[in-house]
Design a protein around this motif. Structure first.
Motif, mmCIF file in Angstrom:
data_model
loop_
_atom_site.group_PDB
_atom_site.id
_atom_site.type_symbol
_atom_site.label_atom_id
_atom_site.label_comp_id
_atom_site.label_asym_id
_atom_site.label_seq_id
_atom_site.Cartn_x
_atom_site.Cartn_y
_atom_site.Cartn_z
ATOM 1 N N HIS A 10 -13.190 1.075 32.094
ATOM 2 C CA HIS A 10 -12.496 2.336 31.790
ATOM 3 C C HIS A 10 -13.170 3.502 32.516
ATOM 4 O O HIS A 10 -14.411 3.584 32.516
ATOM 5 C CB HIS A 10 -12.476 2.606 30.281
ATOM 6 C CG HIS A 10 -11.575 3.736 29.916
ATOM 7 N ND1 HIS A 10 -11.941 5.058 30.075
ATOM 8 C CD2 HIS A 10 -10.313 3.743 29.434
ATOM 9 C CE1 HIS A 10 -10.935 5.831 29.702
ATOM 10 N NE2 HIS A 10 -9.935 5.053 29.314
ATOM 11 N N GLY A 39 -1.616 8.535 34.928
ATOM 12 C CA GLY A 39 -3.013 8.876 35.192
ATOM 13 C C GLY A 39 -3.930 7.776 34.706
ATOM 14 O O GLY A 39 -5.111 7.740 35.016
ATOM 15 N N SER A 40 -3.362 6.878 33.918
ATOM 16 C CA SER A 40 -4.143 5.744 33.426
ATOM 17 C C SER A 40 -4.463 4.795 34.577
ATOM 18 O O SER A 40 -3.615 4.577 35.444
ATOM 19 C CB SER A 40 -3.345 4.979 32.367
ATOM 20 O OG SER A 40 -3.936 3.709 32.117
ATOM 21 N N CYS A 41 -5.694 4.268 34.563
ATOM 22 C CA CYS A 41 -6.097 3.296 35.594
ATOM 23 C C CYS A 41 -6.251 1.911 34.976
ATOM 24 O O CYS A 41 -6.934 1.052 35.522
ATOM 25 C CB CYS A 41 -7.403 3.733 36.237
ATOM 26 S SG CYS A 41 -7.297 5.339 37.036
ATOM 27 N N SER A 82 -1.712 8.736 39.918
ATOM 28 C CA SER A 82 -3.050 8.926 40.489
ATOM 29 C C SER A 82 -3.847 7.626 40.362
ATOM 30 O O SER A 82 -4.940 7.507 40.911
ATOM 31 C CB SER A 82 -3.782 10.041 39.735
ATOM 32 O OG SER A 82 -4.081 9.589 38.413
ATOM 33 N N SER A 95 -5.819 4.216 40.198
ATOM 34 C CA SER A 95 -6.484 3.406 41.228
ATOM 35 C C SER A 95 -7.126 2.188 40.563
ATOM 36 O O SER A 95 -7.247 2.122 39.349
ATOM 37 C CB SER A 95 -7.589 4.207 41.925
ATOM 38 O OG SER A 95 -7.075 5.343 42.575
ATOM 39 N N LEU A 124 -14.675 6.950 43.847
ATOM 40 C CA LEU A 124 -14.344 8.379 43.723
ATOM 41 C C LEU A 124 -15.339 9.079 42.812
ATOM 42 O O LEU A 124 -15.812 10.182 43.095
ATOM 43 C CB LEU A 124 -12.923 8.533 43.166
ATOM 44 C CG LEU A 124 -12.433 9.979 43.123
ATOM 45 C CD1 LEU A 124 -11.728 10.340 44.425
ATOM 46 C CD2 LEU A 124 -11.521 10.230 41.929
ATOM 47 N N GLY A 144 -12.352 13.090 36.529
ATOM 48 C CA GLY A 144 -11.378 12.929 35.453
ATOM 49 C C GLY A 144 -10.660 14.219 35.135
ATOM 50 O O GLY A 144 -9.426 14.271 35.058
ATOM 51 N N GLU A 150 -6.668 15.116 35.731
ATOM 52 C CA GLU A 150 -5.843 15.471 34.580
ATOM 53 C C GLU A 150 -5.133 16.800 34.812
ATOM 54 O O GLU A 150 -3.948 16.955 34.514
ATOM 55 C CB GLU A 150 -6.712 15.553 33.321
ATOM 56 C CG GLU A 150 -7.210 14.226 32.790
ATOM 57 C CD GLU A 150 -8.290 14.408 31.732
ATOM 58 O OE1 GLU A 150 -9.177 13.528 31.621
ATOM 59 O OE2 GLU A 150 -8.251 15.426 31.010
ATOM 60 N N GLY A 179 -1.306 7.270 29.882
ATOM 61 C CA GLY A 179 -2.715 7.642 29.755
ATOM 62 C C GLY A 179 -2.931 8.653 28.653
ATOM 63 O O GLY A 179 -2.167 9.626 28.543
ATOM 64 N N GLY A 180 -3.975 8.395 27.853
ATOM 65 C CA GLY A 180 -4.233 9.276 26.719
ATOM 66 C C GLY A 180 -4.723 10.644 27.134
ATOM 67 O O GLY A 180 -4.172 11.683 26.732
ATOM 68 N N GLU A 181 -5.790 10.672 27.940
ATOM 69 C CA GLU A 181 -6.313 11.962 28.402
ATOM 70 C C GLU A 181 -5.288 12.664 29.284
ATOM 71 O O GLU A 181 -5.126 13.889 29.227
ATOM 72 C CB GLU A 181 -7.618 11.759 29.178
ATOM 73 C CG GLU A 181 -8.747 11.106 28.391
ATOM 74 C CD GLU A 181 -9.212 11.933 27.184
ATOM 75 O OE1 GLU A 181 -9.770 11.357 26.248
ATOM 76 O OE2 GLU A 181 -9.003 13.158 27.181
ATOM 77 N N THR A 182 -4.589 11.901 30.082
ATOM 78 C CA THR A 182 -3.545 12.464 30.948
ATOM 79 C C THR A 182 -2.452 13.106 30.100
ATOM 80 O O THR A 182 -2.019 14.230 30.362
ATOM 81 C CB THR A 182 -2.953 11.366 31.845
ATOM 82 O OG1 THR A 182 -4.018 10.735 32.569
ATOM 83 C CG2 THR A 182 -1.931 11.923 32.821
ATOM 84 N N GLY A 188 -2.797 3.714 27.699
ATOM 85 C CA GLY A 188 -2.996 3.027 28.967
ATOM 86 C C GLY A 188 -2.766 1.534 28.918
ATOM 87 O O GLY A 188 -2.152 0.961 29.815
HETATM 88 N N1 LIG Z 1 -7.746 7.453 40.888
HETATM 89 C C1 LIG Z 1 -8.564 7.861 39.885
HETATM 90 N N2 LIG Z 1 -9.913 7.817 40.030
HETATM 91 C C2 LIG Z 1 -10.725 8.246 39.032
HETATM 92 N N3 LIG Z 1 -10.296 8.731 37.833
HETATM 93 C C3 LIG Z 1 -8.961 8.770 37.665
HETATM 94 C C4 LIG Z 1 -8.037 8.359 38.657
HETATM 95 N N4 LIG Z 1 -6.780 8.547 38.171
HETATM 96 C C5 LIG Z 1 -6.931 9.047 36.912
HETATM 97 N N5 LIG Z 1 -8.228 9.196 36.613
HETATM 98 C C6 LIG Z 1 -8.814 9.715 35.364
HETATM 99 O O1 LIG Z 1 -9.061 8.594 34.518
HETATM 100 C C7 LIG Z 1 -8.879 8.978 33.163
HETATM 101 C C8 LIG Z 1 -7.795 8.095 32.575
HETATM 102 O O2 LIG Z 1 -7.828 8.300 31.183
HETATM 103 P P1 LIG Z 1 -6.481 8.201 30.301
HETATM 104 O O3 LIG Z 1 -5.447 9.139 30.857
HETATM 105 O O4 LIG Z 1 -6.894 8.372 28.895
HETATM 106 O O5 LIG Z 1 -5.971 6.728 30.573
HETATM 107 P P2 LIG Z 1 -6.099 5.483 29.547
HETATM 108 O O6 LIG Z 1 -5.001 5.686 28.529
HETATM 109 O O7 LIG Z 1 -5.870 4.291 30.407
HETATM 110 O O8 LIG Z 1 -7.441 5.529 28.908
HETATM 111 C C9 LIG Z 1 -8.428 10.450 33.184
HETATM 112 O O9 LIG Z 1 -9.543 11.311 33.012
HETATM 113 C C10 LIG Z 1 -7.863 10.591 34.592
HETATM 114 O O10 LIG Z 1 -7.891 11.923 35.061
#
Ligand SMILES: Nc1ncnc2c1ncn2[C@@H]1O[C@H](COP(=O)(O)OP(=O)(O)O)[C@@H](O)[C@H]1O
Ligand SMILES: O=C(O)[C@H](O)C(=O)COP(=O)(O)O
Length: 424
Positions: A146, A263-265, A317, A319, A327, A337, A341, A363-366, A408
């Motif tokens: 994560h 935004g979730s990875c 976004s 990856s 990154l 992060g 976001e 994505g939660g934070e997204t 996510g």
């Molecule tokens: N390509 C990337 N490289 C690094 N961090 C990323 C990338 N894309 C998104 N993120 C960051 O990774 C985090 C994903 O968290 P979140 O949105 O909560 O997803 P999840 O629900 O999968 O936990 C966010 O802080 C987001 O900005």
């Protein structure tokens, strides 16, 4: 309003997930973004889920915001409060599950707090205090990668003990299968030893029902949607709440352009993006350009606008773990992060200004960054798209909007198409 259950969620997708579970279990539920303003018109409900973006912020801030939410919930009659965390216990040794739990426990005067992230419907089970994601222990699951809260220890007793000031005990599955009285006796034994919290095993929904009967007698519980399910079923079965099952919101169609933001990875989201590429235009953002301020959000909006009239688009976004790590090495984990976001929030704001009224966010934070930027104060819960992910109708805004805030790890390969098909 006298609430049967007050909930404080540490991220917005988790809040949406819990609101979905409570609604399906028969509780009239609304999801708010933060502590609602006094002038926010809320329907008469059995439960409120207050969404906070507190999972990955500084622990002291997470504590103060959670305590404010608890005070608001208690002020509306909630004698039971559930602190909703991730079903994969997303956190670091700094917190925030332990510090927030400790503070809410002190406020509520709770003896031994029941803690379980089990949510069998989505493959989260707990045995001997160890969290499994599907067939593998947490530390062998994709959650080990994560971007913000990589999980390297499946023993939740150890993980929580590193975060909390109180000792952490265990209520094992054998005790749970003996029923609620056995759980009560075990908790009394732990409380007698001054143990302030206990991880409780759960593998099947019936275990959650047992746990829910006991949790319903407590002022504070901590867990994911599974314990929410147990609590809701207990409140209905003991007659404390008259079931309103099937009452999810099914308001008027919204129509207009639609868009998806990822935004979730997570492994699940990466698979969903790959599936979406077969049916809709997908733009992969360049994270380095976001970090260097090269106008990536505007590029995305310029790409999206001419396509929206033809149908939904997806902007991602996301990856792979190796790319995320590279990154973060270049720019820093938190900086990367936060910047991404905020770029997603910029894009969402531009899409809404272009007429988008149906938005799917992965994505939660997204989701937190986007919903905060759109200044949406709350949601009514609609139909379920996938386990843990409902359609949401925004309240307290001008006009109508439908959103889906996808955790996510949740949803099947065709999630984006499935969501858009239900968000008319
Ligand atoms: N390509 C990337 N490289 C690094 N961090 C990323 C990338 N894309 C998104 N993120 C960051 O990774 C985090 C994903 O968290 P979140 O949105 O909560 O997803 P999840 O629900 O999968 O936990 C966010 O802080 C987001 O900005
Ligand atoms: O997995 C859960 O319990 C919730 O849906 C959740 O908290 C998801 O958080 P994420 O950041 O969207 O993975």
């Amino acid at each position: 309003m006298t609430l049967a259950l007050g909930c404080i969620a540490d991220d917005y997708t988790g809040a949406s997930d819990l609101a979905n579970t409570l609604t399906r279990a028969g509780l009239r539920t609304v999801q708010t973004i933060g502590v609602p303003a006094d002038d926010l018109a809320l329907p008469e409900v059995d439960a409120v889920v207050v969404s906070l973006k507190s999972r990955s912020i500084e622990a002291g801030l997470a504590v103060s915001r959670s305590r404010a939410a608890e005070a608001w919930l208690r002020g509306r009659g909630a004698s039971r409060v559930l602190f909703k965390i991730c079903s994969t216990f997303d956190s670091t040794d700094a917190g925030n599950i332990g510090p927030v739990m400790d503070a809410l426990r002190a406020d509520s005067g709770e003896g031994t707090v029941l803690v379980t992230p089990a949510f069998p419907e989505t493959g989260r089970t707990v045995y001997q205090g160890n969290l499994f994601v599907g067939a593998v222990p947490l530390n062998e699951s994709p959650l080990k990668d994560h971007p913000l809260n990589p999980m390297h220890d499946s023993s939740l007793v150890r993980v929580l003990a590193r975060q909390s000031k109180t000792q952490i005990g265990l209520v094992d599955l054998a005790t749970v299968t003996r029923g609620a009285d056995a759980v009560r006796a075990r908790l009394a034994e732990l409380a007698g030893k001054g143990i302030g919290a206990a991880i409780i095993d759960a593998v099947f929904d019936r275990d959650l029902e047992t746990i829910g009967l006991v949790a319903a007698e407590h002022r504070l519980s901590v867990g994911a949607s599974g314990i929410g399910l147990g609590l809701a079923r207990a409140l209905v079965s003991t007659g404390k709440v008259k079931s309103a099952a099937g009452s999810s919101e099914t308001g008027a169609a919204v129509g207009g352009p639609a868009a998806c933001l990822a935004g979730s990875c997570s492994q699940a989201t990466l698979q969903q993006i790959a599936s979406a590429e077969k049916v809709m235009p997908v733009l992969h953002l360049d994270p380095d350009r976001i970090l260097t301020g090269a106008g990536e959000a505007q590029r995305a909006l310029d790409w999206a606008k001419p396509r929206l009239a033809e149908g939904p688009v997806l902007i991602a976004s996301s990856s792979t773990p190796d790319q995320v790590a590279a990154l973060q090495a270049r720019h820093g984990r938190d900086a990367a992060g936060h910047a991404i976001e905020q770029a997603m929030a910029d894009i969402a704001e531009g899409l809404v200004k272009s007429g988008v009224r149906r938005l799917v966010i992965a994505g939660g934070e997204t989701s937190g960054a986007v919903v905060d930027r759109l200044r949406i104060p709350g949601f009514l819960v609609g139909v379920e798209i996938a386990a843990g992910v409902p359609v949401l109708r925004a309240v307290g805004i001008e006009g109508d909007m439908l959103l889906a805030l996808k955790s996510g790890n949740f949803g099947g390969p065709e999630f984006f198409s499935d969501a858009l098909g239900l968000m008319r």
